[in-house]
Design an enzyme around this catalytic site. Structure first.
Site, short mmCIF file in Angstrom:
data_model
loop_
_atom_site.label_atom_id
_atom_site.label_comp_id
_atom_site.label_asym_id
_atom_site.label_seq_id
_atom_site.Cartn_x
_atom_site.Cartn_y
_atom_site.Cartn_z
CG PHE A 96 28.86 -55.07 -118.13
CD1 PHE A 96 28.15 -54.08 -117.45
CD2 PHE A 96 29.55 -54.71 -119.29
CE1 PHE A 96 28.12 -52.77 -117.92
CE2 PHE A 96 29.53 -53.41 -119.76
CZ PHE A 96 28.81 -52.45 -119.09
CG ASN A 136 29.38 -71.07 -117.42
OD1 ASN A 136 29.48 -69.85 -117.29
ND2 ASN A 136 30.24 -71.79 -118.11
CB THR A 172 33.22 -64.20 -116.55
OG1 THR A 172 32.24 -64.37 -117.58
CG2 THR A 172 34.52 -64.88 -116.97
CE1 TYR A 225 34.59 -62.25 -126.77
CE2 TYR A 225 35.69 -60.49 -127.96
CZ TYR A 225 34.60 -60.96 -127.26
OH TYR A 225 33.51 -60.14 -127.06
CE LYS A 272 31.74 -63.05 -128.76
NZ LYS A 272 30.36 -63.31 -128.30
CE1 TYR A 318 23.05 -73.73 -137.55
CE2 TYR A 318 20.74 -73.89 -136.94
CZ TYR A 318 22.01 -74.43 -136.95
OH TYR A 318 22.24 -75.65 -136.39
#
Ligand code: UDP
Length: 328
Positions: free
Chosen positions: A12, A33, A36, A146, A150, A160
């Site tokens: 989306f 991939n 979804t 999830y 995150k 980083y």
């Protein structure tokens, strides 16, 4: 021509981002991939020479040939039902997938923006949610795969930035809606509109007094575009602060669609956040951003897009058996 990699390109948000960056004159490399995502969201871009697509899982080692100026890491399942169906992939793409993207950004000397989420605040004890709030997340609950991925993503991205001096950006995305959401992905807006279109009753979970604040996709994409081009490395909330209860939202959808169906109540899933509204002070001051599209306008466009879907898509069973998935 700047060159940008967008992971989750067939999803989306990813597909709307591809459109926006193509329009801005970028060369776009899409990666997905297709767990979804759906290639139909990108069909119109395949004829363009500025667009290429890799069918790849970013949780495994990623290689992209040629230079990259920017990376947007948007690959992830994004619906609570997906987290239950594919929990390990959800964890991997937020953690290992992010690590791979950061490594790629470092190798290419590219600026990277990662998609974080209001879910880092869990079931928030602070309202509205500011970026300074650390959250209230259940690591072993149904959303933990999830939320914790995150949160790890944010920590890894900051590492980083501080250790390698990489140019990083973190957006915390609140509930977003618009055309190209998967009609049967279980999230509340496609669930209600799908039910109205199929002539089914609308399923409100719990009493429906939990709140959400819905942002139209074009507004979100504008926020992402501005954040990417800013010099701010810390998390920024992007969302629409116009808060509504889920029961009121169901009533709005009934009015919008003109359905004769009624509202039925199902058990509230475990760890469902009771309230959610972004504090967007930072987005306003740092990016000069605020949402422009009202819910009434955005819902009209979204409903028209769903109504135009082929009947077989409308009646696809995927996920519908999962309604009330966390009832026990
Ligand atoms: N919800 C609902 N009926 C549905 C699907 C969702 O009442 O058929 C509720 C859900 O319990 C939550 C809210 O709508 O309180 C938003 O759910 P969604 O899955 O869209 O995303 P969330 O914001 O919870 O991650």
């Amino acid at each position: 021509m700047p060159r940008i990699l967008i992971t989750g390109a067939a999803g989306f948000l990813g597909s709307h981002l591809c459109d926006r960056f193509i329009r801005e004159g970028y060369e776009v490399v899409g990666m997905d991939n297709l767990i979804t995502g759906d290639l139909r969201n990108l069909e119109h871009l395949f004829p363009l020479k500025q667009f290429t697509f890799y069918n790849k899982d970013v949780s495994n080692f990623v290689h992209v040939s040629g230079p990259l100026d920017y990376i947007l890491h948007f690959a992830s399942p994004a619906s609570p039902i997906d987290y239950l169906k594919i929990p390990i992939q959800t964890l991997k793409v937020g953690s290992l997938g992010t690590h791979n993207c950061l490594g790629l950004a470092k190798a290419k000397n590219a600026r990277i923006l990662v998609a974080s989420t209001s879910e880092v605040y869990g079931d928030p004890a602070v309202h509205p949610q500011t970026e300074e709030y650390w959250g209230n997340v259940n690591p072993v609950g149904p959303r933990g795969v999830y939320d914790e991925a995150k949160r790890f993503q944010e920590a890894m991205t900051m590492a980083y930035h501080t250790y390698h001096g990489l140019q990083t950006r973190i957006i915390r995305i609140f509930n977003t809606y618009g055309p190209r959401m998967r009609l049967n992905d279980g999230r509340v807006l496609p669930a209600f509109i799908g039910q109205a279109l199929r002539g089914e009753d609308l399923t409100v979970f719990g009493k429906g007094n939990q709140t959400r604040s819905f942002c139209y996709v074009d507004d979100l994409v504008e926020g992402i575009y501005r954040l990417l081009h800013s010099d701010y490395p810390y998390p920024v909330n992007i969302g629409n602060p116009d808060e509504i209860t889920i029961l009121q939202f169901a009533e709005e959808i009934i009015k919008l669609t003109g359905t004769k169906q009624k509202i039925i109540f199902k058990d509230l899933p475990k760890d469902d956040p009771t309230q959610r509204r972004p504090d967007i002070t930072k987005a306003r001051s740092i990016l000069g951003w605020e949402p422009k599209v009202s819910r009434a306008e955005g819902l009209k466009i979204t409903y028209a897009a769903f109504k135009a879907l082929p009947t077989e898509v409308l009646h696809k069973q995927e996920h519908r058996d999962f309604l009330g998935y966390a009832r026990k």
